[in-house]
Enzyme design. Structure first.
Site, PDB file in Angstrom:
ATOM      1  N   THR A 151      -7.614 -15.199   3.584  1.00  0.00           N
ATOM      2  CA  THR A 151      -6.204 -15.597   3.631  1.00  0.00           C
ATOM      3  C   THR A 151      -5.365 -14.315   3.623  1.00  0.00           C
ATOM      4  O   THR A 151      -4.554 -14.090   2.730  1.00  0.00           O
ATOM      5  CB  THR A 151      -5.834 -16.501   2.437  1.00  0.00           C
ATOM      6  OG1 THR A 151      -6.154 -15.824   1.210  1.00  0.00           O
ATOM      7  CG2 THR A 151      -6.591 -17.810   2.493  1.00  0.00           C
ATOM      8  N   GLY A 157       3.987  10.742  -8.641  1.00  0.00           N
ATOM      9  CA  GLY A 157       5.061   9.829  -9.006  1.00  0.00           C
ATOM     10  C   GLY A 157       5.744   9.189  -7.808  1.00  0.00           C
ATOM     11  O   GLY A 157       5.516   9.551  -6.645  1.00  0.00           O
ATOM     12  N   HIS A 205       0.445   4.097  -2.831  1.00  0.00           N
ATOM     13  CA  HIS A 205      -0.003   5.425  -2.442  1.00  0.00           C
ATOM     14  C   HIS A 205       1.074   6.477  -2.673  1.00  0.00           C
ATOM     15  O   HIS A 205       0.760   7.655  -2.862  1.00  0.00           O
ATOM     16  CB  HIS A 205      -0.442   5.418  -0.973  1.00  0.00           C
ATOM     17  CG  HIS A 205      -1.815   4.870  -0.766  1.00  0.00           C
ATOM     18  ND1 HIS A 205      -2.716   5.417   0.112  1.00  0.00           N
ATOM     19  CD2 HIS A 205      -2.448   3.819  -1.339  1.00  0.00           C
ATOM     20  CE1 HIS A 205      -3.859   4.728   0.075  1.00  0.00           C
ATOM     21  NE2 HIS A 205      -3.703   3.741  -0.799  1.00  0.00           N
ATOM     22  N   PRO A 221      -7.470   6.759  -5.408  1.00  0.00           N
ATOM     23  CA  PRO A 221      -8.843   6.236  -5.471  1.00  0.00           C
ATOM     24  C   PRO A 221      -9.318   5.893  -4.062  1.00  0.00           C
ATOM     25  O   PRO A 221      -8.522   5.550  -3.202  1.00  0.00           O
ATOM     26  CB  PRO A 221      -8.701   4.972  -6.327  1.00  0.00           C
ATOM     27  CG  PRO A 221      -7.296   4.529  -6.085  1.00  0.00           C
ATOM     28  CD  PRO A 221      -6.486   5.781  -5.903  1.00  0.00           C
ATOM     29  N   ARG A 264       0.822  -1.210   0.000  1.00  0.00           N
ATOM     30  CA  ARG A 264       0.000   0.000   0.000  1.00  0.00           C
ATOM     31  C   ARG A 264       0.859   1.263   0.000  1.00  0.00           C
ATOM     32  O   ARG A 264       0.563   2.239  -0.695  1.00  0.00           O
ATOM     33  CB  ARG A 264      -0.919  -0.003   1.216  1.00  0.00           C
ATOM     34  CG  ARG A 264      -1.841   1.214   1.274  1.00  0.00           C
ATOM     35  CD  ARG A 264      -2.487   1.329   2.631  1.00  0.00           C
ATOM     36  NE  ARG A 264      -3.413   2.457   2.680  1.00  0.00           N
ATOM     37  CZ  ARG A 264      -3.720   3.111   3.790  1.00  0.00           C
ATOM     38  NH1 ARG A 264      -3.166   2.766   4.922  1.00  0.00           N
ATOM     39  NH2 ARG A 264      -4.579   4.121   3.764  1.00  0.00           N
ATOM     40  N   ASP A 321      -2.710 -14.571  -2.958  1.00  0.00           N
ATOM     41  CA  ASP A 321      -3.329 -15.611  -3.771  1.00  0.00           C
ATOM     42  C   ASP A 321      -4.490 -15.006  -4.545  1.00  0.00           C
ATOM     43  O   ASP A 321      -4.562 -13.788  -4.710  1.00  0.00           O
ATOM     44  CB  ASP A 321      -3.784 -16.790  -2.892  1.00  0.00           C
ATOM     45  CG  ASP A 321      -4.705 -16.359  -1.753  1.00  0.00           C
ATOM     46  OD1 ASP A 321      -5.253 -15.231  -1.813  1.00  0.00           O
ATOM     47  OD2 ASP A 321      -4.886 -17.141  -0.804  1.00  0.00           O
ATOM     48  N   ASN A 359      -5.038   8.443   3.404  1.00  0.00           N
ATOM     49  CA  ASN A 359      -3.972   7.647   4.024  1.00  0.00           C
ATOM     50  C   ASN A 359      -4.255   7.377   5.496  1.00  0.00           C
ATOM     51  O   ASN A 359      -3.343   7.246   6.309  1.00  0.00           O
ATOM     52  CB  ASN A 359      -2.625   8.359   3.857  1.00  0.00           C
ATOM     53  CG  ASN A 359      -2.098   8.251   2.449  1.00  0.00           C
ATOM     54  OD1 ASN A 359      -2.111   7.188   1.844  1.00  0.00           O
ATOM     55  ND2 ASN A 359      -1.652   9.379   1.893  1.00  0.00           N
ATOM     56  N   ASP A 409      -9.258 -10.413   3.009  1.00  0.00           N
ATOM     57  CA  ASP A 409      -9.914 -11.654   2.609  1.00  0.00           C
ATOM     58  C   ASP A 409      -9.556 -12.723   3.632  1.00  0.00           C
ATOM     59  O   ASP A 409      -8.847 -12.444   4.614  1.00  0.00           O
ATOM     60  CB  ASP A 409      -9.578 -12.064   1.162  1.00  0.00           C
ATOM     61  CG  ASP A 409      -8.135 -12.542   0.968  1.00  0.00           C
ATOM     62  OD1 ASP A 409      -7.471 -12.902   1.965  1.00  0.00           O
ATOM     63  OD2 ASP A 409      -7.661 -12.556  -0.173  1.00  0.00           O
TER      64      ASP A 409
END
Length: 341
Positions: free
Chosen positions: A264, A90, A84, A180, A80, A269, A112, A262
């Protein structure tokens, strides 16, 4: 080295012709997109530190793996941080800078919210300063850490082209008008990624980074209690049983409770895409990936064990890591990642 730099130049031109841990600030205002990325110069190369700090990549990898041994969930945090950072003016390490009395920095912007991993980046920087003082940029550390952390929890690896320099400027407004956030629909997501040179499929592929890490209730609220701005309306695309589970973890008004991305959370994955197909995305933007036939087809392709998800993700990360770097005499090489020299 000359051959590697020449190959990078060709690769970068092709890519730019045509970003996780994800606890985005859902209430941030929608602003104007960033300017199109500038071409990457040949000064970026995998062997940039071959003479000045040949052990750089090994040092970063060693510290990253040591950190993951203590807390594998920080892999999402590293990923992340890199996204970010790159998505706002850039890949220049600006995300790491502290706010000052007269400036609110990117890290303290809405998008953030409770960002993780900055102290660990400092740990990597400290290790590098011991062997190669004033040499390796914080922007390059972010790029290497994201790659090594992803590979360290079962994900793909990719070449990281080095030679970025660090920005002296960091503004929260830049983050909040470019990153986003998780209440975007499919069209809005495409509109956010397009100015950076990324297509709809690449957006869906990079969304797969949600397969590791965690989020906070801050970003889940609109999915549960304020869908399309209507108070107490839950996203009708969200699985009803899953919605009840999320509401127990995130009571209305709670911003800081933690939710896994999720089931896991510490393994890179395809489980994230399975959740999306089963209408168990924690964000509105997760479920938005399948709100049209194109997105549904791509997600269905990527979830297959034989899919090209890992390769496509690696390719997209290379492309993202090359977004508008500072090079040459631009910026600086910070001695401490949280402060300008």
């Amino acid at each position: 080295m000359a051959s590697a730099r020449s190959n990078l130049c060709i690769l970068s031109v092709l890519l730019l012709a045509a970003v996780c841990d994800a606890h985005w600030g859902w209430w941030a205002p929608v602003g104007a997109p960033a300017a199109p990325p500038k071409p990457v110069e040949t000064i970026l190369s995998e062997d940039f530190y071959s003479y000045t700090c040949p052990q750089a990549t090994d040092v970063v990898k060693k510290v990253v793996l040591s950190i993951l041994k203590k807390n594998r969930n920080l892999a999402g945090g590293f990923l992340r941080l890199h996204f970010h950072d790159c998505w706002v003016n850039g890949c220049d390490g600006s995300l790491l800078l502290n706010s000052t009395a007269d400036n609110q920095a990117e890290r303290d912007g809405f998008t953030n919210f409770l960002i993780r991993g900055i102290p660990e980046i400092d740990e990597i920087k400290e290790a590098l300063e011991k062997v190669c003082p004033n040499t390796v940029s914080c922007a390059d550390i972010l790029a290497l850490a994201a790659r090594d952390a992803t590979a360290g929890v079962g994900g793909p690896s990719w070449p990281v082209y080095l030679g970025r320099r660090d920005s002296r400027v960091s503004r929260a407004l830049d983050a909040d008008t470019n990153l986003p956030f998780p209440s975007l629909n499919f069209t809005e997501l495409v509109q956010n990624f397009s100015p950076k040179g990324f297509g709809a499929r690449e957006m869906i592929v990079l969304s797969g980074s949600h397969t590791i890490g965690r989020t906070h209730c801050n970003g889940i609220g609109p999915n549960l209690y304020n869908y399309t701005g209507i108070d107490d309306l839950t996203n009708p695309a969200l699985d009803s049983k899953f919605a009840r589970v999320l509401k127990k973890k995130c009571p209305k008004g709670n911003r800081t409770n933690i939710v896994d991305m999720d089931r896991t959370k510490n393994l890179f994955d395809r489980e994230y895409y399975k959740g999306v197909l089963n209408h168990k995305g924690v964000f509105i933007s997760d479920l938005a990936l399948i709100e049209n036939t194109f997105g549904l087809r791509v997600v269905t392709e990527l979830v297959a064990k034989s899919s090209s998800f890992f390769r496509e993700f690696a390719d997209a990360m290379v492309k993202m890591g090359n977004l508008s770097p500072l090079t040459g005499t631009e910026g600086e090489i910070r001695k401490h990642c949280q402060f300008v020299n």
